[in-house]
Design a protein around this motif. Structure first.
Motif, PDB file in Angstrom:
ATOM      1  N   ARG A  96      21.823  85.061 -13.057  1.00 36.10           N
ATOM      2  CA  ARG A  96      22.247  86.448 -13.193  1.00 36.10           C
ATOM      3  C   ARG A  96      22.856  86.746 -14.560  1.00 36.10           C
ATOM      4  O   ARG A  96      23.293  87.865 -14.808  1.00 36.10           O
ATOM      5  CB  ARG A  96      23.192  86.821 -12.051  1.00 36.10           C
ATOM      6  N   LYS A  97      22.878  85.769 -15.437  1.00 39.03           N
ATOM      7  CA  LYS A  97      23.343  85.992 -16.820  1.00 39.03           C
ATOM      8  C   LYS A  97      22.167  86.146 -17.786  1.00 39.03           C
ATOM      9  O   LYS A  97      22.349  86.192 -19.000  1.00 39.03           O
ATOM     10  CB  LYS A  97      24.216  84.818 -17.284  1.00 39.03           C
ATOM     11  N   PHE A 114      13.688  98.482 -14.464  1.00 39.70           N
ATOM     12  CA  PHE A 114      13.883  98.476 -13.013  1.00 39.70           C
ATOM     13  C   PHE A 114      14.028  97.036 -12.510  1.00 39.70           C
ATOM     14  O   PHE A 114      14.885  96.755 -11.646  1.00 39.70           O
ATOM     15  CB  PHE A 114      12.717  99.183 -12.324  1.00 39.70           C
ATOM     16  N   ALA A 117      17.468  96.106 -13.224  1.00 39.35           N
ATOM     17  CA  ALA A 117      18.401  96.775 -12.308  1.00 39.35           C
ATOM     18  C   ALA A 117      18.484  96.043 -10.970  1.00 39.35           C
ATOM     19  O   ALA A 117      19.526  96.049 -10.316  1.00 39.35           O
ATOM     20  CB  ALA A 117      17.968  98.227 -12.090  1.00 39.35           C
ATOM     21  N   CYS A 118      17.392  95.428 -10.558  1.00 37.30           N
ATOM     22  CA  CYS A 118      17.299  94.837  -9.210  1.00 37.30           C
ATOM     23  C   CYS A 118      17.430  93.321  -9.174  1.00 37.30           C
ATOM     24  O   CYS A 118      17.762  92.764  -8.122  1.00 37.30           O
ATOM     25  CB  CYS A 118      15.962  95.176  -8.560  1.00 37.30           C
ATOM     26  N   TYR A 119      17.096  92.627 -10.264  1.00 36.04           N
ATOM     27  CA  TYR A 119      17.102  91.165 -10.201  1.00 36.04           C
ATOM     28  C   TYR A 119      18.523  90.680  -9.943  1.00 36.04           C
ATOM     29  O   TYR A 119      19.435  90.974 -10.709  1.00 36.04           O
ATOM     30  CB  TYR A 119      16.553  90.551 -11.493  1.00 36.04           C
ATOM     31  N   GLN A 120      18.717  89.984  -8.849  1.00 36.48           N
ATOM     32  CA  GLN A 120      20.034  89.509  -8.445  1.00 36.48           C
ATOM     33  C   GLN A 120      21.060  90.655  -8.475  1.00 36.48           C
ATOM     34  O   GLN A 120      22.217  90.457  -8.830  1.00 36.48           O
ATOM     35  CB  GLN A 120      20.457  88.331  -9.319  1.00 36.48           C
ATOM     36  N   ARG A 121      20.591  91.830  -8.098  1.00 33.15           N
ATOM     37  CA  ARG A 121      21.387  93.075  -8.039  1.00 33.15           C
ATOM     38  C   ARG A 121      21.874  93.542  -9.401  1.00 33.15           C
ATOM     39  O   ARG A 121      22.880  94.238  -9.509  1.00 33.15           O
ATOM     40  CB  ARG A 121      22.575  92.926  -7.092  1.00 33.15           C
ATOM     41  N   GLY A 122      21.143  93.184 -10.453  1.00 27.30           N
ATOM     42  CA  GLY A 122      21.449  93.776 -11.753  1.00 27.30           C
ATOM     43  C   GLY A 122      21.769  92.784 -12.843  1.00 27.30           C
ATOM     44  O   GLY A 122      22.765  92.075 -12.763  1.00 27.30           O
TER      45      GLY A 122
END
Lengths: 365, 365
Positions: A96-97, A114, A117-122
């Motif tokens: 997520r980093k 998009f 925005a969605c990968y691992q909730r942002g």
């Protein structure tokens, strides 16, 4: 060595970000300071990759870089292609980093944004738009998303980039048709809020369609400044931001009717702005001279001024009814109050709307 | 007539929302005041629909209500099923002022919330969780999303509901196995931050597994209060919120290994919490009596205490490496510092981790 032309800041509180415009930026300008972690995933397409992917990689010294090359085209702005981004991120164990980088036009920017925005909730992302349209429009403001068979951009998110890097050199490889499409959005800014810019465009249009670098750089800067100003006032499109949709309700109907990708977005917006001006004239908001001015500049940019031959007023009505700018069943439209001033209204007379559609469609219902 | 038991507020600035807990709420309690527009889309599944869909509709008097019934089960928490929600919204011409309602367990809540986060770049939604797990966990805090073949919840968004309505009556139709799974998360709150609640749970566990309404109502309220407090301090999981993942890194590995839906999420978390306690013991953070206390309460809730027989330490290592709680390649785990206190650490000794995995797996590498 690169040449920095302009820099501006999109003011969105803690989500503020810079837009950096220059010549020879790609591969020369160091973007690694905008990457928080060690991982970068560059998403691009098979037209842009051969020209710019290696250069783009060189803009992230010291980072671990993966790249994903998607098929080019609006018809690929869908779930299936979006999922290829998630597949690549997970297969390469991006955490997520990670930072996603969109290298390409509006389709790549919207899908990559998009996905971020969605990968691992942002996760963060960076925009490197390579077409005029994406440089002046979709790279500013954080709208991201994909299409649905029943409507354009129906699924998406608001997600702001860390930085936008615009290299005017990348325009030199564009087909003229795509430059014209980009100019539709440039003209739009003049029409909705900047008469001085419109005056300048009327003078400079010849240079713009001839790919003059300096003129293009100026047009991009002034367009981005317009959009940044609007988005800064109204990030979530609850008010003034909606005026950026001038020509888009008619335009989306044309794009959907034609099948995604057959008409370029900017081409549909060009015709859509003329139709919106026609309705504004019928509503008594602008005069005939204003209307003619709109038609003239759209044509001068090399854009079409009429919808597809097979399209009927009924097609428009049915396709516009699901357009997302509608609130609770009322058809909302952006109309001109004057050249240089737009308003969002649900109050346009149905008779005038019908008259506009009849005037522009070759076919009856 | 309904009986209101508890109400609490999740404090998130302009995204704050109430959680309303009561008996006989569904169909009796009027939720229409939480709906901004005129349209409502209730999303539920084929197990919940026959029992509660008509009742749920009665909670929105005066609204235009559509309903979508999805297949039940974690294995349907995917793109294909999510797309059915977008299809239904567009086919029924739902505008950006529509409100989505999630009626069901965590899968329905996560998918419906994610659909609301993305439909036309974000529309409001309401949670009506009908399982214990979703009532105490997934309905609080705004995490939404779907699974990817390479990992659970890898694609999603933070999106807060307008209101959460919890009807304790809906628990009476749950299989005992699902009540136990919900109790895993209830126990978790006690373990990570509330010793008094854990004391109470040790007393009340017999009533809880026997479906005692009053005890369940109390457990739900105290669990929601714990989670609301944590989420209020750290909405985006940059700090303390991560402690809510106690047992989840081991648990996710178990769920992925077993294939989604074969182990219930709460069952995997139950075993995962015991494994985390074992590692905490090896790290010297808790003592043997603390560890035994964790094992006892997990077993008393009717939860499993060992991973699937076929699972090896190597399976754990490989499945945990892509878990999204990892930052830049370091394995982050939630461990106990004491009973009632948790910490997030990337510093657990690899030897102790290996010893824990070897102790719990039936199989060697």
């Amino acid at each position: 060595m690169y040449k920095l032309l302009h820099e501006l800041q999109v003011e969105l509180g803690e989500r503020s970000y810079p837009i950096i415009i220059g010549k020879g930026m790609l591969g020369e300008f160091d973007l690694s300071g905008y990457v928080g972690g060690s991982q970068v995933m560059i998403v691009t397409n098979d037209v842009v990759a051969p020209m710019y992917l290696e250069k783009a990689k060189a803009s992230f010294p010291g980072k671990t870089i993966d790249a994903l090359v998607l098929p080019d085209g609006e018809k690929h702005k869908d779930w299936q292609t979006l999922n290829l981004i998630f597949d690549a991120l997970l297969e390469n164990q991006h955490t997520r980093k990670t930072t996603l980088v969109a290298l390409g036009g509006g389709v790549i920017g919207d899908m990559t944004g998009f996905a971020a925005a969605c990968y691992q909730r942002g996760v963060p992302f960076i925009q490197i738009p390579t077409t005029l349209l994406s440089q002046v429009d979709s790279s500013v403001g954080g709208k991201t998303g994909i299409n649905h068979p029943l409507g354009k951009n129906m699924v998406g998110a608001f997600h702001q980039p860390e930085v936008v890097l615009i290299d005017t050199d990348s325009l030199q490889t564009l087909p003229p048709r795509e430059v014209s499409a980009g100019l539709a959005e440039v003209i739009k800014y003049g029409l909705i809020r900047d008469t001085a810019f419109l005056d300048w465009l009327e003078q400079a249009m010849g240079q713009l369609v001839a790919f003059d670098s300096e003129a293009l750089g100026e047009a991009i800067f002034r367009s981005c400044a317009c959009k940044a100003d609007v988005v800064g006032q109204d990030e979530r499109e609850s008010g003034i931001r909606a005026t950026l949709n001038l020509g888009h309700t008619f335009g989306h109907a044309i794009e959907t009717f034609a099948g995604y990708g057959n008409w370029l977005h900017g081409e549909a917006v060009g015709t859509g702005m003329i139709m919106a001006a026609d309705l504004s004239l019928r509503e008594g908001s602008i005069n005939r001279a204003d209307y003619d001015r709109v038609v003239r500049i759209v044509l001068k940019a090399g854009l079409p001024s009429q919808p597809p031959e097979q399209m009927t007023p009924a097609d428009f009505m049915s396709l516009m009814a699901v357009d997302k700018k509608n609130v609770d069943g009322k058809l909302r439209l952006v109309l001109l109050k004057a050249v240089g001033e737009a308003e969002v209204t649900s109050e346009a007379s149905p008779e005038n709307l019908k008259a506009t559609l009849n005037a522009f469609c070759y076919q009856d219902n």
